[in-house]
Design a protein around this motif. Structure first.
Motif, PDB file in Angstrom:
ATOM      1  N   PHE A  93       2.868 -11.465   8.052  1.00  0.00           N
ATOM      2  CA  PHE A  93       4.101 -11.046   8.729  1.00  0.00           C
ATOM      3  C   PHE A  93       3.830  -9.980   9.788  1.00  0.00           C
ATOM      4  O   PHE A  93       4.192 -10.122  10.956  1.00  0.00           O
ATOM      5  N   TRP A  94       3.165  -8.880   9.377  1.00  0.00           N
ATOM      6  CA  TRP A  94       2.917  -7.787  10.311  1.00  0.00           C
ATOM      7  C   TRP A  94       1.947  -8.199  11.416  1.00  0.00           C
ATOM      8  O   TRP A  94       2.114  -7.793  12.572  1.00  0.00           O
ATOM      9  N   GLY A  95       0.919  -8.968  11.055  1.00  0.00           N
ATOM     10  CA  GLY A  95      -0.057  -9.386  12.065  1.00  0.00           C
ATOM     11  C   GLY A  95       0.580 -10.224  13.157  1.00  0.00           C
ATOM     12  O   GLY A  95       0.316 -10.033  14.341  1.00  0.00           O
ATOM     13  N   SER A  96       1.432 -11.154  12.768  1.00  0.00           N
ATOM     14  CA  SER A  96       2.126 -11.984  13.763  1.00  0.00           C
ATOM     15  C   SER A  96       3.107 -11.149  14.574  1.00  0.00           C
ATOM     16  O   SER A  96       3.242 -11.326  15.788  1.00  0.00           O
ATOM     17  N   LEU A  97       3.800 -10.221  13.921  1.00  0.00           N
ATOM     18  CA  LEU A  97       4.764  -9.373  14.619  1.00  0.00           C
ATOM     19  C   LEU A  97       4.071  -8.477  15.643  1.00  0.00           C
ATOM     20  O   LEU A  97       4.643  -8.161  16.698  1.00  0.00           O
ATOM     21  N   ALA A  98       2.831  -8.089  15.359  1.00  0.00           N
ATOM     22  CA  ALA A  98       2.091  -7.235  16.300  1.00  0.00           C
ATOM     23  C   ALA A  98       1.798  -7.948  17.599  1.00  0.00           C
ATOM     24  O   ALA A  98       1.654  -7.305  18.650  1.00  0.00           O
ATOM     25  N   ASP A  99       1.682  -9.277  17.575  1.00  0.00           N
ATOM     26  CA  ASP A  99       1.470 -10.043  18.804  1.00  0.00           C
ATOM     27  C   ASP A  99       2.758 -10.213  19.590  1.00  0.00           C
ATOM     28  O   ASP A  99       2.729 -10.604  20.763  1.00  0.00           O
ATOM     29  N   ILE A 100       3.901  -9.931  18.952  1.00  0.00           N
ATOM     30  CA  ILE A 100       5.198 -10.099  19.610  1.00  0.00           C
ATOM     31  C   ILE A 100       5.796  -8.759  20.017  1.00  0.00           C
ATOM     32  O   ILE A 100       6.295  -8.603  21.129  1.00  0.00           O
ATOM     33  N   ARG A 101       5.725  -7.762  19.138  1.00  0.00           N
ATOM     34  CA  ARG A 101       6.381  -6.488  19.367  1.00  0.00           C
ATOM     35  C   ARG A 101       5.435  -5.318  19.616  1.00  0.00           C
ATOM     36  O   ARG A 101       5.888  -4.219  19.897  1.00  0.00           O
ATOM     37  N   GLY A 102       4.151  -5.529  19.485  1.00  0.00           N
ATOM     38  CA  GLY A 102       3.217  -4.450  19.796  1.00  0.00           C
ATOM     39  C   GLY A 102       2.434  -3.951  18.603  1.00  0.00           C
ATOM     40  O   GLY A 102       2.902  -4.013  17.464  1.00  0.00           O
ATOM     41  N   ARG A 103       1.236  -3.430  18.879  1.00  0.00           N
ATOM     42  CA  ARG A 103       0.346  -2.972  17.816  1.00  0.00           C
ATOM     43  C   ARG A 103       0.765  -1.610  17.254  1.00  0.00           C
ATOM     44  O   ARG A 103       0.753  -1.382  16.054  1.00  0.00           O
ATOM     45  N   LYS A 104       1.129  -0.696  18.138  1.00  0.00           N
ATOM     46  CA  LYS A 104       1.400   0.669  17.726  1.00  0.00           C
ATOM     47  C   LYS A 104       2.556   0.751  16.730  1.00  0.00           C
ATOM     48  O   LYS A 104       2.443   1.394  15.678  1.00  0.00           O
ATOM     49  N   ALA A 105       3.683   0.108  17.045  1.00  0.00           N
ATOM     50  CA  ALA A 105       4.851   0.173  16.170  1.00  0.00           C
ATOM     51  C   ALA A 105       4.545  -0.407  14.794  1.00  0.00           C
ATOM     52  O   ALA A 105       4.963   0.147  13.762  1.00  0.00           O
ATOM     53  N   VAL A 106       3.812  -1.502  14.760  1.00  0.00           N
ATOM     54  CA  VAL A 106       3.456  -2.120  13.484  1.00  0.00           C
ATOM     55  C   VAL A 106       2.591  -1.184  12.652  1.00  0.00           C
ATOM     56  O   VAL A 106       2.777  -1.051  11.437  1.00  0.00           O
ATOM     57  N   LEU A 107       1.652  -0.499  13.291  1.00  0.00           N
ATOM     58  CA  LEU A 107       0.796   0.437  12.564  1.00  0.00           C
ATOM     59  C   LEU A 107       1.603   1.607  12.000  1.00  0.00           C
ATOM     60  O   LEU A 107       1.407   2.015  10.855  1.00  0.00           O
ATOM     61  N   VAL A 108       2.513   2.139  12.794  1.00  0.00           N
ATOM     62  CA  VAL A 108       3.323   3.270  12.329  1.00  0.00           C
ATOM     63  C   VAL A 108       4.156   2.874  11.106  1.00  0.00           C
ATOM     64  O   VAL A 108       4.151   3.557  10.071  1.00  0.00           O
ATOM     65  N   TYR A 109       4.868   1.755  11.202  1.00  0.00           N
ATOM     66  CA  TYR A 109       5.802   1.382  10.141  1.00  0.00           C
ATOM     67  C   TYR A 109       5.098   0.806   8.914  1.00  0.00           C
ATOM     68  O   TYR A 109       5.544   1.027   7.780  1.00  0.00           O
ATOM     69  N   SER A 110       4.020   0.072   9.096  1.00  0.00           N
ATOM     70  CA  SER A 110       3.317  -0.485   7.934  1.00  0.00           C
ATOM     71  C   SER A 110       2.629   0.610   7.133  1.00  0.00           C
ATOM     72  O   SER A 110       2.651   0.593   5.892  1.00  0.00           O
ATOM     73  N   LEU A 111       2.022   1.577   7.814  1.00  0.00           N
ATOM     74  CA  LEU A 111       1.404   2.702   7.107  1.00  0.00           C
ATOM     75  C   LEU A 111       2.453   3.560   6.407  1.00  0.00           C
ATOM     76  O   LEU A 111       2.232   4.059   5.297  1.00  0.00           O
ATOM     77  N   LEU A 112       3.603   3.736   7.056  1.00  0.00           N
ATOM     78  CA  LEU A 112       4.696   4.488   6.435  1.00  0.00           C
ATOM     79  C   LEU A 112       5.220   3.768   5.193  1.00  0.00           C
ATOM     80  O   LEU A 112       5.494   4.396   4.159  1.00  0.00           O
ATOM     81  N   MET A 113       5.336   2.448   5.285  1.00  0.00           N
ATOM     82  CA  MET A 113       5.776   1.656   4.136  1.00  0.00           C
ATOM     83  C   MET A 113       4.775   1.769   2.992  1.00  0.00           C
ATOM     84  O   MET A 113       5.165   1.927   1.819  1.00  0.00           O
ATOM     85  N   ASN A 114       3.521   1.730   3.312  1.00  0.00           N
ATOM     86  CA  ASN A 114       2.465   1.902   2.316  1.00  0.00           C
ATOM     87  C   ASN A 114       2.632   3.226   1.576  1.00  0.00           C
ATOM     88  O   ASN A 114       2.622   3.273   0.334  1.00  0.00           O
ATOM     89  N   GLY A 115       2.807   4.310   2.326  1.00  0.00           N
ATOM     90  CA  GLY A 115       2.929   5.627   1.717  1.00  0.00           C
ATOM     91  C   GLY A 115       4.195   5.804   0.897  1.00  0.00           C
ATOM     92  O   GLY A 115       4.154   6.338  -0.218  1.00  0.00           O
ATOM     93  N   ILE A 116       5.327   5.338   1.420  1.00  0.00           N
ATOM     94  CA  ILE A 116       6.614   5.539   0.733  1.00  0.00           C
ATOM     95  C   ILE A 116       6.630   4.837  -0.616  1.00  0.00           C
ATOM     96  O   ILE A 116       6.965   5.434  -1.650  1.00  0.00           O
ATOM     97  N   PHE A 117       6.271   3.559  -0.639  1.00  0.00           N
ATOM     98  CA  PHE A 117       6.355   2.812  -1.898  1.00  0.00           C
ATOM     99  C   PHE A 117       5.218   3.184  -2.851  1.00  0.00           C
ATOM    100  O   PHE A 117       5.380   3.103  -4.076  1.00  0.00           O
ATOM    101  N   GLY A 118       4.080   3.608  -2.304  1.00  0.00           N
ATOM    102  CA  GLY A 118       3.030   4.123  -3.165  1.00  0.00           C
ATOM    103  C   GLY A 118       3.475   5.389  -3.875  1.00  0.00           C
ATOM    104  O   GLY A 118       3.227   5.570  -5.075  1.00  0.00           O
ATOM    105  N   LEU A 119       4.163   6.272  -3.136  1.00  0.00           N
ATOM    106  CA  LEU A 119       4.682   7.504  -3.730  1.00  0.00           C
ATOM    107  C   LEU A 119       5.766   7.206  -4.764  1.00  0.00           C
ATOM    108  O   LEU A 119       5.789   7.788  -5.853  1.00  0.00           O
ATOM    109  N   LEU A 120       6.674   6.283  -4.438  1.00  0.00           N
ATOM    110  CA  LEU A 120       7.742   5.934  -5.377  1.00  0.00           C
ATOM    111  C   LEU A 120       7.183   5.342  -6.665  1.00  0.00           C
ATOM    112  O   LEU A 120       7.740   5.549  -7.752  1.00  0.00           O
ATOM    113  N   SER A 121       6.076   4.610  -6.561  1.00  0.00           N
ATOM    114  CA  SER A 121       5.501   3.995  -7.760  1.00  0.00           C
ATOM    115  C   SER A 121       5.073   5.044  -8.781  1.00  0.00           C
ATOM    116  O   SER A 121       5.102   4.790  -9.985  1.00  0.00           O
TER     117      SER A 121
END
Length: 501
Positions: free
Chosen positions: A82-110
């Motif tokens: 999902f993210w890899g394909s979206l990066a070709d459509i919406r850009g690399r930087k935004a995908v990196l910011v939000y995917s890393l943030l998602m990683n941290g948030i749900f890792g912390l919640l766990s």
């Protein structure tokens, strides 16, 4: 001396890179992308340390423990596509910011989840974030690099994965055995949960870092943002040449290739005719279209070969690597890696933890020489030679697991296997992004990550099912598949010194 020009059809391996030069900006970008890769390693490898303690704390059965181990890989499989394909459509930087943030948030919640199923869900969602950043990091970084430095710099990112491995083992060693935290009748926050929370710090800091980094100028230009792309290149020029000013930058105007402009015009004409819902449908359609392009000429042959090689390497690496602690225990108890442990076997928990952390440090550090060798030779020997040689040698090393009879021998074999395998991973990370054009690169790496996760899950299931029934099956399967992957590399293109498309 680079002469000034007024117009250039942009390619990151042509004139512009000579004008920008190679310098401080690229090293800072290496640190940022490398730290993101290390944060992914921390999140993935932390599972192996938290599983025994989660089993005890939540009273998990073997099946539930298997689900927990597979959850992050399942999340990564979905996220990478999902993210890899979206990066070709919406850009690399935004995908990196939000995917890393998602990683941290749900890792912390766990770390706060007191029961199994909510904990499993949080780890799965964290895995989706990990799956987004891993494929995009290499696509993003390579588009800033000149071709004569690309191989070595991309290989250096793999060194940060080893750093993440060491950080994870170090944090586990420093935190988990202390058994401190908050305890009550309704809520427990033991040291292993604190370890899980601390492991999210790299993801949060990495996401914050990418907020201040530029979008890939290659992606910007391919999407009609010529002015923004030129501004990024000027800033790179200033940072790499501290005595220069923006006005000294010799490129005054950028123009996308005719193919990119035609594609952009098509996108704009569609955008004016669609509502927000239609735009979402179009994005999904573009994702599937990008994926389909991987399996039609002229990319079909290289896609099939790369995905086959990735499956063999991931099946072997994760299948063997995650089972090394079990093999350590079997050899220590009975003197054979293929022995079946008694059901009533008990051991000192502190001693066991200490041994696992110590061995994790040793095996992680042993990967550095292999990665350093790949960094120094990948632009000289080539990607194919390193990848094929690594697969063949690591396949042979797995075969000799049969003959191990002491813990020291298993530790030595794990070091050899890890040190050789990391050369293959480093070469694969480079060739996997060089074989595709800009508008397909992140999608291709995302698909590679999907196959990577499928192979990792399959490898662990095969080991789990057969290691007690007939040990020869998983060991031979890994050895044969790795050797087969090494042979397949002859069909890959030689990308050494090749311009990015």
């Amino acid at each position: 001396m680079v002469p000034p020009v007024n117009l250039i059809v942009y390619s990151p391996d042509m004139y512009v890179h000579a004008a920008v030069c190679f310098g401080l900006f690229h090293y800072l970008l290496l640190c940022a992308c490398g730290w993101a890769d290390a944060s992914d390693a921390v999140e993935i490898l932390s599972v192996s340390f938290l599983m025994p303690h989660a089993k005890e704390d939540m009273n998990l059965h073997s099946f539930e423990l298997g689900l927990l181990g597979a959850s992050i890989f399942l999340g990564m499989m979905i996220g990478s596509y999902f993210w890899g394909s979206l990066a070709d459509i919406r850009g690399r930087k935004a995908v990196l910011v939000y995917s890393l943030l998602m990683n941290g948030i749900f890792g912390l919640l766990s770390s706060f989840m007191q029961s199994f199923w909510p904990f499993l869900l949080m780890r799965f969602l964290s895995g989706i974030g990990v799956g987004g950043s891993m494929p995009v990091i290499f696509s993003y970084f390579c588009e800033f690099l000149p071709k004569n430095r690309r191989g070595a710099m991309l290989t250096l990112i793999s060194m940060f994965w080893i750093l993440g491995n060491i950080i994870t083992a170090g944090l586990a060693w420093a935190i988990i055995p202390r058994h401190f935290g908050y305890f009550s009748d309704t809520f427990t926050y033991d040291s292993w949960r604190i370890f899980v929370a601390v492991c999210t710090i790299p993801s949060f800091t990495s996401s914050f870092t990418f907020v201040f980094l530029p979008e890939s100028p290659k992606f910007l230009l391919e999407n009609g943002e010529e002015t923004v792309a030129l501004s990024v290149l000027r800033k790179m020029y200033i940072l790499n040449n501290r005595s220069k000013q923006k006005a000294d930058f010799p490129v005054q105007l950028l123009q996308a290739s005719p193919e990119a402009r035609k594609l952009l015009q098509t996108r704009h004409s569609r955008k004016t005719l669609r509502s927000l819902l239609s735009q979402c449908k179009k994005n999904c359609r573009e994702i599937f279209t990008s994926t389909r392009k991987l399996f039609v000429p002229p990319h079909r042959k290289v896609s099939v070969c790369l995905l086959t090689i990735i499956f063999t390497l991931s099946f072997g690496y994760y299948g063997v690597w995650l089972w090394f602690p079990e093999i350590f225990k079997r050899v220590e108890v009975s003197g054979s890696a293929c022995s079946v442990l008694p059901a009533n076997l008990t051991s000192n928990s502190s001693d066991t933890d200490s041994s696992i952390y110590r061995d994790s440090f040793i095996t992680a550090v042993s990967n550095f020489p292999g990665n350093l060798f790949a960094t120094l030779t990948i632009d000289k020997l080539g990607r194919k030679a390193l990848l094929g040689g690594s697969l063949l040698v690591s396949g042979c090393s797995v075969f000799f697991i049969w003959f191990l009879s002491s813990r020291a021998e298993v530790l030595a074999m794990s070091c050899i296997f890890g040190g050789i395998s990391v050369i293959g991973w480093a070469a694969l990370n480079v060739i996997g992004v060089e074989c595709y054009p800009t508008n397909m690169r992140a999608t291709a790496v995302g698909m590679q990550s999907v196959v990577n996760r499928i192979a990792a899950i399959t490898g662990n299931l095969v080991f789990g099912v057969f290691i007690d029934l007939y040990c020869a099956v998983p060991i031979l399967a890994v050895a044969v598949l790795l050797a087969f992957g090494g042979i397949i590399t002859v069909f890959l293109p030689n990308t050494k010194g090749m311009d990015l498309k």
